[in-house]
Write a protein that holds these residues in place. Structure first.
Motif, PDB file in Angstrom:
ATOM      1  N   ALA A  15       0.827  -1.204   0.000  1.00  0.00           N
ATOM      2  CA  ALA A  15       0.000   0.000   0.000  1.00  0.00           C
ATOM      3  C   ALA A  15       0.868   1.263   0.000  1.00  0.00           C
ATOM      4  O   ALA A  15       0.577   2.226  -0.721  1.00  0.00           O
ATOM      5  CB  ALA A  15      -0.940  -0.001   1.204  1.00  0.00           C
ATOM      6  N   VAL A  16       1.935   1.263   0.794  1.00  0.00           N
ATOM      7  CA  VAL A  16       2.844   2.412   0.835  1.00  0.00           C
ATOM      8  C   VAL A  16       3.522   2.595  -0.523  1.00  0.00           C
ATOM      9  O   VAL A  16       3.596   3.713  -1.044  1.00  0.00           O
ATOM     10  CB  VAL A  16       3.891   2.252   1.968  1.00  0.00           C
ATOM     11  N   LEU A  17       4.006   1.507  -1.109  1.00  0.00           N
ATOM     12  CA  LEU A  17       4.643   1.601  -2.430  1.00  0.00           C
ATOM     13  C   LEU A  17       3.646   2.019  -3.504  1.00  0.00           C
ATOM     14  O   LEU A  17       3.981   2.804  -4.401  1.00  0.00           O
ATOM     15  CB  LEU A  17       5.294   0.270  -2.805  1.00  0.00           C
ATOM     16  N   GLY A  18       2.426   1.512  -3.421  1.00  0.00           N
ATOM     17  CA  GLY A  18       1.400   1.917  -4.374  1.00  0.00           C
ATOM     18  C   GLY A  18       1.101   3.401  -4.286  1.00  0.00           C
ATOM     19  O   GLY A  18       0.973   4.084  -5.307  1.00  0.00           O
ATOM     20  N   ALA A  19       0.988   3.915  -3.054  1.00  0.00           N
ATOM     21  CA  ALA A  19       0.754   5.348  -2.878  1.00  0.00           C
ATOM     22  C   ALA A  19       1.938   6.158  -3.413  1.00  0.00           C
ATOM     23  O   ALA A  19       1.745   7.194  -4.055  1.00  0.00           O
ATOM     24  CB  ALA A  19       0.517   5.653  -1.402  1.00  0.00           C
ATOM     25  N   PHE A  20       3.154   5.673  -3.162  1.00  0.00           N
ATOM     26  CA  PHE A  20       4.343   6.357  -3.679  1.00  0.00           C
ATOM     27  C   PHE A  20       4.296   6.450  -5.202  1.00  0.00           C
ATOM     28  O   PHE A  20       4.509   7.522  -5.777  1.00  0.00           O
ATOM     29  CB  PHE A  20       5.612   5.620  -3.240  1.00  0.00           C
ATOM     30  N   PHE A  21       4.013   5.329  -5.873  1.00  0.00           N
ATOM     31  CA  PHE A  21       3.997   5.325  -7.335  1.00  0.00           C
ATOM     32  C   PHE A  21       2.857   6.172  -7.900  1.00  0.00           C
ATOM     33  O   PHE A  21       3.019   6.817  -8.939  1.00  0.00           O
ATOM     34  CB  PHE A  21       3.934   3.902  -7.872  1.00  0.00           C
ATOM     35  N   LEU A  22       1.720   6.199  -7.227  1.00  0.00           N
ATOM     36  CA  LEU A  22       0.615   7.047  -7.697  1.00  0.00           C
ATOM     37  C   LEU A  22       0.956   8.532  -7.588  1.00  0.00           C
ATOM     38  O   LEU A  22       0.693   9.310  -8.508  1.00  0.00           O
ATOM     39  CB  LEU A  22      -0.661   6.737  -6.921  1.00  0.00           C
ATOM     40  N   VAL A  23       1.547   8.922  -6.460  1.00  0.00           N
ATOM     41  CA  VAL A  23       1.932  10.331  -6.286  1.00  0.00           C
ATOM     42  C   VAL A  23       3.027  10.695  -7.286  1.00  0.00           C
ATOM     43  O   VAL A  23       2.993  11.763  -7.901  1.00  0.00           O
ATOM     44  CB  VAL A  23       2.386  10.597  -4.835  1.00  0.00           C
ATOM     45  N   TRP A  24       3.982   9.807  -7.464  1.00  0.00           N
ATOM     46  CA  TRP A  24       5.071  10.047  -8.409  1.00  0.00           C
ATOM     47  C   TRP A  24       4.525  10.219  -9.826  1.00  0.00           C
ATOM     48  O   TRP A  24       4.902  11.154 -10.548  1.00  0.00           O
ATOM     49  CB  TRP A  24       6.056   8.898  -8.339  1.00  0.00           C
ATOM     50  N   ALA A  25       3.644   9.334 -10.238  1.00  0.00           N
ATOM     51  CA  ALA A  25       3.075   9.419 -11.585  1.00  0.00           C
ATOM     52  C   ALA A  25       2.251  10.690 -11.752  1.00  0.00           C
ATOM     53  O   ALA A  25       2.291  11.333 -12.808  1.00  0.00           O
ATOM     54  CB  ALA A  25       2.224   8.186 -11.875  1.00  0.00           C
ATOM     55  N   GLU A  26       1.510  11.057 -10.728  1.00  0.00           N
ATOM     56  CA  GLU A  26       0.706  12.278 -10.811  1.00  0.00           C
ATOM     57  C   GLU A  26       1.598  13.510 -10.945  1.00  0.00           C
ATOM     58  O   GLU A  26       1.338  14.404 -11.745  1.00  0.00           O
ATOM     59  CB  GLU A  26      -0.202  12.409  -9.592  1.00  0.00           C
ATOM     60  N   LEU A  27       2.647  13.564 -10.170  1.00  0.00           N
ATOM     61  CA  LEU A  27       3.559  14.710 -10.249  1.00  0.00           C
ATOM     62  C   LEU A  27       4.326  14.730 -11.569  1.00  0.00           C
ATOM     63  O   LEU A  27       4.653  15.805 -12.082  1.00  0.00           O
ATOM     64  CB  LEU A  27       4.538  14.686  -9.076  1.00  0.00           C
ATOM     65  N   ALA A  28       4.604  13.564 -12.127  1.00  0.00           N
ATOM     66  CA  ALA A  28       5.402  13.504 -13.356  1.00  0.00           C
ATOM     67  C   ALA A  28       4.580  13.819 -14.598  1.00  0.00           C
ATOM     68  O   ALA A  28       4.998  14.632 -15.427  1.00  0.00           O
ATOM     69  CB  ALA A  28       6.037  12.122 -13.485  1.00  0.00           C
ATOM     70  N   VAL A  29       3.430  13.168 -14.739  1.00  0.00           N
ATOM     71  CA  VAL A  29       2.693  13.314 -15.994  1.00  0.00           C
ATOM     72  C   VAL A  29       1.226  13.661 -15.812  1.00  0.00           C
ATOM     73  O   VAL A  29       0.524  13.884 -16.791  1.00  0.00           O
ATOM     74  CB  VAL A  29       2.790  12.030 -16.859  1.00  0.00           C
ATOM     75  N   GLY A  30       0.731  13.704 -14.604  1.00  0.00           N
ATOM     76  CA  GLY A  30      -0.637  14.112 -14.371  1.00  0.00           C
ATOM     77  C   GLY A  30      -1.670  13.088 -14.784  1.00  0.00           C
ATOM     78  O   GLY A  30      -2.571  13.402 -15.558  1.00  0.00           O
ATOM     79  N   ILE A  31      -1.583  11.861 -14.267  1.00  0.00           N
ATOM     80  CA  ILE A  31      -2.528  10.819 -14.668  1.00  0.00           C
ATOM     81  C   ILE A  31      -3.947  11.092 -14.193  1.00  0.00           C
ATOM     82  O   ILE A  31      -4.907  10.596 -14.761  1.00  0.00           O
ATOM     83  CB  ILE A  31      -2.060   9.425 -14.209  1.00  0.00           C
ATOM     84  N   PHE A  32      -4.095  11.890 -13.151  1.00  0.00           N
ATOM     85  CA  PHE A  32      -5.428  12.213 -12.641  1.00  0.00           C
ATOM     86  C   PHE A  32      -5.888  13.617 -13.035  1.00  0.00           C
ATOM     87  O   PHE A  32      -7.024  13.990 -12.817  1.00  0.00           O
ATOM     88  CB  PHE A  32      -5.479  12.090 -11.119  1.00  0.00           C
ATOM     89  N   GLY A  33      -4.989  14.417 -13.559  1.00  0.00           N
ATOM     90  CA  GLY A  33      -5.341  15.764 -13.991  1.00  0.00           C
ATOM     91  C   GLY A  33      -5.520  16.757 -12.845  1.00  0.00           C
ATOM     92  O   GLY A  33      -6.271  17.717 -12.970  1.00  0.00           O
ATOM     93  N   SER A  34      -4.829  16.537 -11.738  1.00  0.00           N
ATOM     94  CA  SER A  34      -4.928  17.470 -10.610  1.00  0.00           C
ATOM     95  C   SER A  34      -4.095  18.725 -10.900  1.00  0.00           C
ATOM     96  O   SER A  34      -3.285  18.751 -11.816  1.00  0.00           O
ATOM     97  CB  SER A  34      -4.434  16.801  -9.325  1.00  0.00           C
ATOM     98  N   PRO A  35      -4.286  19.771 -10.092  1.00  0.00           N
ATOM     99  CA  PRO A  35      -3.493  20.993 -10.302  1.00  0.00           C
ATOM    100  C   PRO A  35      -2.001  20.795 -10.023  1.00  0.00           C
ATOM    101  O   PRO A  35      -1.186  21.624 -10.395  1.00  0.00           O
ATOM    102  CB  PRO A  35      -4.076  21.990  -9.298  1.00  0.00           C
TER     103      PRO A  35
END
Length: 92
Positions: free
Chosen positions: A68-88
């Motif tokens: 779960a910790v690694l999954g959260a890390f990869f989700l945050v990393w992907a969001e910051l890198a390419v914006g998979i969720f389209g957040s600000p």
């Protein structure tokens, strides 16, 4: 606290990869804010993973919490890198 220096050294080593890459190519273009954010993300994840065996006695729950910790890390990393969720906060 015995894992603090180990996690810190690993974090610095991992941050050296983009730093060295910046010296050889223009495709890697990080500023100080990028290094601070990624350093914080790496260090926090590493410390959480190091503390899980102390907090959780059962092996199966340790593995589940670690995933779960690694999954959260990869989700945050992907969001910051390419914006998979389209957040600000997305980097795109």
């Amino acid at each position: 606290m015995k894992y603090f220096p180990i996690v810190l050294v690993i974090t610095v080593f991992l941050l050296l990869i983009p730093f060295v890459a910046m010296q050889f190519t223009a495709e890697v273009n990080w500023d100080i804010f990028d290094f601070v954010v990624m350093g914080t993300l790496l260090f926090t994840t590493g410390m959480l993973l190091a503390q899980i065996p102390r907090w959780v006695p059962q092996r199966n729950y340790r593995i589940l919490l670690g995933c779960a910790v690694l999954g959260a890390f990869f989700l945050v990393w992907a969001e910051l890198a390419v914006g998979i969720f389209g957040s600000p906060f997305a980097g795109s």
